[in-house]
Design a protein around this motif. Structure first.
Motif, PDB file in Angstrom:
ATOM      1  N   ALA A 122       0.820  -1.206   0.000  1.00 11.30           N
ATOM      2  CA  ALA A 122       0.000   0.000   0.000  1.00 11.30           C
ATOM      3  C   ALA A 122       0.857   1.261   0.000  1.00 11.30           C
ATOM      4  O   ALA A 122       0.587   2.213  -0.747  1.00 11.30           O
ATOM      5  N   LEU A 123       1.906   1.278   0.817  1.00 16.84           N
ATOM      6  CA  LEU A 123       2.751   2.470   0.888  1.00 16.84           C
ATOM      7  C   LEU A 123       3.552   2.653  -0.394  1.00 16.84           C
ATOM      8  O   LEU A 123       3.705   3.782  -0.890  1.00 16.84           O
ATOM      9  N   THR A 124       4.060   1.573  -0.947  1.00 19.47           N
ATOM     10  CA  THR A 124       4.813   1.658  -2.196  1.00 19.47           C
ATOM     11  C   THR A 124       3.947   2.229  -3.314  1.00 19.47           C
ATOM     12  O   THR A 124       4.367   3.131  -4.060  1.00 19.47           O
ATOM     13  N   GLU A 125       2.730   1.731  -3.429  1.00 16.69           N
ATOM     14  CA  GLU A 125       1.842   2.203  -4.485  1.00 16.69           C
ATOM     15  C   GLU A 125       1.429   3.657  -4.259  1.00 16.69           C
ATOM     16  O   GLU A 125       1.336   4.441  -5.210  1.00 16.69           O
ATOM     17  N   GLU A 126       1.206   4.031  -3.002  1.00 15.59           N
ATOM     18  CA  GLU A 126       0.824   5.419  -2.706  1.00 15.59           C
ATOM     19  C   GLU A 126       1.962   6.384  -3.031  1.00 15.59           C
ATOM     20  O   GLU A 126       1.739   7.445  -3.637  1.00 15.59           O
ATOM     21  N   LEU A 127       3.177   6.040  -2.652  1.00 21.09           N
ATOM     22  CA  LEU A 127       4.318   6.916  -2.949  1.00 21.09           C
ATOM     23  C   LEU A 127       4.545   7.017  -4.449  1.00 21.09           C
ATOM     24  O   LEU A 127       4.838   8.099  -4.973  1.00 21.09           O
ATOM     25  N   GLY A 128       4.385   5.902  -5.153  1.00 17.18           N
ATOM     26  CA  GLY A 128       4.525   5.949  -6.602  1.00 17.18           C
ATOM     27  C   GLY A 128       3.489   6.846  -7.238  1.00 17.18           C
ATOM     28  O   GLY A 128       3.803   7.660  -8.127  1.00 17.18           O
ATOM     29  N   ALA A 129       2.237   6.730  -6.785  1.00 20.49           N
ATOM     30  CA  ALA A 129       1.168   7.546  -7.346  1.00 20.49           C
ATOM     31  C   ALA A 129       1.404   9.029  -7.079  1.00 20.49           C
ATOM     32  O   ALA A 129       1.167   9.877  -7.950  1.00 20.49           O
ATOM     33  N   ARG A 130       1.872   9.345  -5.899  1.00 26.27           N
ATOM     34  CA  ARG A 130       2.108  10.754  -5.558  1.00 26.27           C
ATOM     35  C   ARG A 130       3.197  11.387  -6.406  1.00 26.27           C
ATOM     36  O   ARG A 130       3.185  12.593  -6.644  1.00 26.27           O
ATOM     37  N   HIS A 131       4.132  10.579  -6.854  1.00 24.20           N
ATOM     38  CA  HIS A 131       5.276  11.118  -7.588  1.00 24.20           C
ATOM     39  C   HIS A 131       5.279  10.720  -9.061  1.00 24.20           C
ATOM     40  O   HIS A 131       6.256  10.964  -9.769  1.00 24.20           O
ATOM     41  N   GLY A 132       4.184  10.133  -9.511  1.00 21.15           N
ATOM     42  CA  GLY A 132       4.071   9.801 -10.912  1.00 21.15           C
ATOM     43  C   GLY A 132       5.062   8.758 -11.378  1.00 21.15           C
ATOM     44  O   GLY A 132       5.530   8.787 -12.524  1.00 21.15           O
ATOM     45  N   ARG A 187       7.484  -0.517  -8.342  1.00 25.58           N
ATOM     46  CA  ARG A 187       7.941  -1.870  -8.647  1.00 25.58           C
ATOM     47  C   ARG A 187       7.721  -2.742  -7.416  1.00 25.58           C
ATOM     48  O   ARG A 187       8.279  -2.474  -6.352  1.00 25.58           O
ATOM     49  N   LEU A 188       6.903  -3.748  -7.569  1.00 28.34           N
ATOM     50  CA  LEU A 188       6.615  -4.673  -6.477  1.00 28.34           C
ATOM     51  C   LEU A 188       7.423  -5.943  -6.717  1.00 28.34           C
ATOM     52  O   LEU A 188       7.210  -6.648  -7.708  1.00 28.34           O
ATOM     53  N   ILE A 189       8.354  -6.214  -5.821  1.00 28.28           N
ATOM     54  CA  ILE A 189       9.326  -7.286  -6.035  1.00 28.28           C
ATOM     55  C   ILE A 189       9.100  -8.400  -5.031  1.00 28.28           C
ATOM     56  O   ILE A 189       8.997  -8.165  -3.825  1.00 28.28           O
ATOM     57  N   GLY A 190       9.002  -9.625  -5.538  1.00 31.31           N
ATOM     58  CA  GLY A 190       8.858 -10.779  -4.671  1.00 31.31           C
ATOM     59  C   GLY A 190       7.409 -11.070  -4.318  1.00 31.31           C
ATOM     60  O   GLY A 190       6.498 -10.299  -4.614  1.00 31.31           O
ATOM     61  N   SER A 191       7.215 -12.175  -3.653  1.00 36.45           N
ATOM     62  CA  SER A 191       5.879 -12.607  -3.237  1.00 36.45           C
ATOM     63  C   SER A 191       5.842 -12.796  -1.729  1.00 36.45           C
ATOM     64  O   SER A 191       6.805 -13.303  -1.143  1.00 36.45           O
ATOM     65  N   PRO A 207      -2.327  -0.892   6.369  1.00 33.48           N
ATOM     66  CA  PRO A 207      -2.716  -0.121   5.177  1.00 33.48           C
ATOM     67  C   PRO A 207      -3.691   1.004   5.448  1.00 33.48           C
ATOM     68  O   PRO A 207      -3.761   1.959   4.660  1.00 33.48           O
ATOM     69  N   SER A 208      -4.452   0.930   6.532  1.00 32.83           N
ATOM     70  CA  SER A 208      -5.420   1.991   6.813  1.00 32.83           C
ATOM     71  C   SER A 208      -4.743   3.324   7.129  1.00 32.83           C
ATOM     72  O   SER A 208      -5.385   4.374   7.075  1.00 32.83           O
TER      73      SER A 208
END
Length: 256
Positions: free
Chosen positions: A18-28, A32-36, A240-241
């Motif tokens: 959630a944090l990775t996707e939010e930071l990516g969205a904020r900065h355009g 990259r989501l690595i691993g499972s 994530p909340s």
């Protein structure tokens, strides 16, 4: 990094994602989501080290590749164990770099001093060459302990304190002094979000007396203004909340 290293929180990767996707969205930037993710388990450091070897090496490789390309890496991971490989990768490219360690814990135990047997509580000591985790090749750089500046650390074991003192790790107890202490330096930031008070952000290893969210944002703003941020790793976010809150807090660190 979604893959498991040594975290002891169920579904820890959910917060990381959630944090990775939010930071990516904020900065355009495309995150990259690595691993499972893997199921949570409580095992000793040796088993975690064997089981997470690929994940840990990949974390170091990501920092290595980003710095080699002239980038400013931002790595988000569930657990601090990634520091076993990420911090040596930093000093491979920037030997004069200072590591700013913002964490409730020093993570400076060794196999001989640990009481918990938790790999995450031993990662900085390994990155500094105090013990050998077997992840770095012969002659690979280690972090000079005197180039580590700690702030927010408040939950320490006795033998760990002795190691910090004998190895010359710098501890800055007053956050307001941090920016001046680092002024003009190249700095890579390790931010474990348990540096926040557990009343703000729950932690599997709660340590009362942490920073407020506003206090951490101010600290990061001051540091970013006073020195060159080479990159950062952000760990310990499992809820994530609270993603929007934490993304706002770390903004000064992530902004280019």
């Amino acid at each position: 990094m979604l893959c498991r290293s040594s975290e002891r929180v169920e579904d820890a990767a959910a917060g990381t994602r959630a944090l990775t996707e939010e930071l990516g969205a904020r900065h355009g930037v495309a995150a990259r989501l690595i691993g499972s993710p893997s199921p949570m388990r409580v095992v000793g450091w040796e088993e975690d080290l064997r089981g997470s070897r690929g994940c840990l090496l990949e974390a170091g490789g990501q920092i290595d590749d980003a710095l080699a390309a002239g980038g400013r890496p931002v790595l988000v991971a569930p657990d601090c164990s990634v520091s076993l490989t990420t911090l040596p990768a930093v000093v491979r490219h920037r030997p004069e770099a200072t590591v700013l360690w913002l964490d409730a814990h020093a993570d400076f135990n060794t196999p001989d001093t640990t009481v918990s047997g938790y790999l995450g509580g031993m990662c900085l000591a390994a990155a500094c060459g105090v013990w050998d985790a077997g992840l770095l090749g012969e002659g690979a750089p280690r972090v000079d302990p005197t180039a580590v500046a700690m702030c927010g650390v408040r939950d320490l074991d006795g033998p760990e304190i002795a190691l910090l003192e004998t190895r010359g790790v710098v501890r800055i107890d007053r956050p307001g002094l941090l920016a001046d202490a680092l002024a003009g330096q190249e700095v890579f930031v390790h931010l474990d979000l348990d540096v926040l008070d557990p009343g703000i952000l729950p932690s599997p290893f709660p340590a009362p007396g942490g920073l407020s969210d506003g206090g951490l944002r101010t600290l990061l703003s001051e540091v970013a203004d006073s020195c060159e941020i080479l990159g950062c790793e952000i760990t310990g976010f499992h809820d994530p909340s609270l993603t929007e809150l934490i993304a706002s807090v770390v903004e000064p660190l992530v902004a280019g």
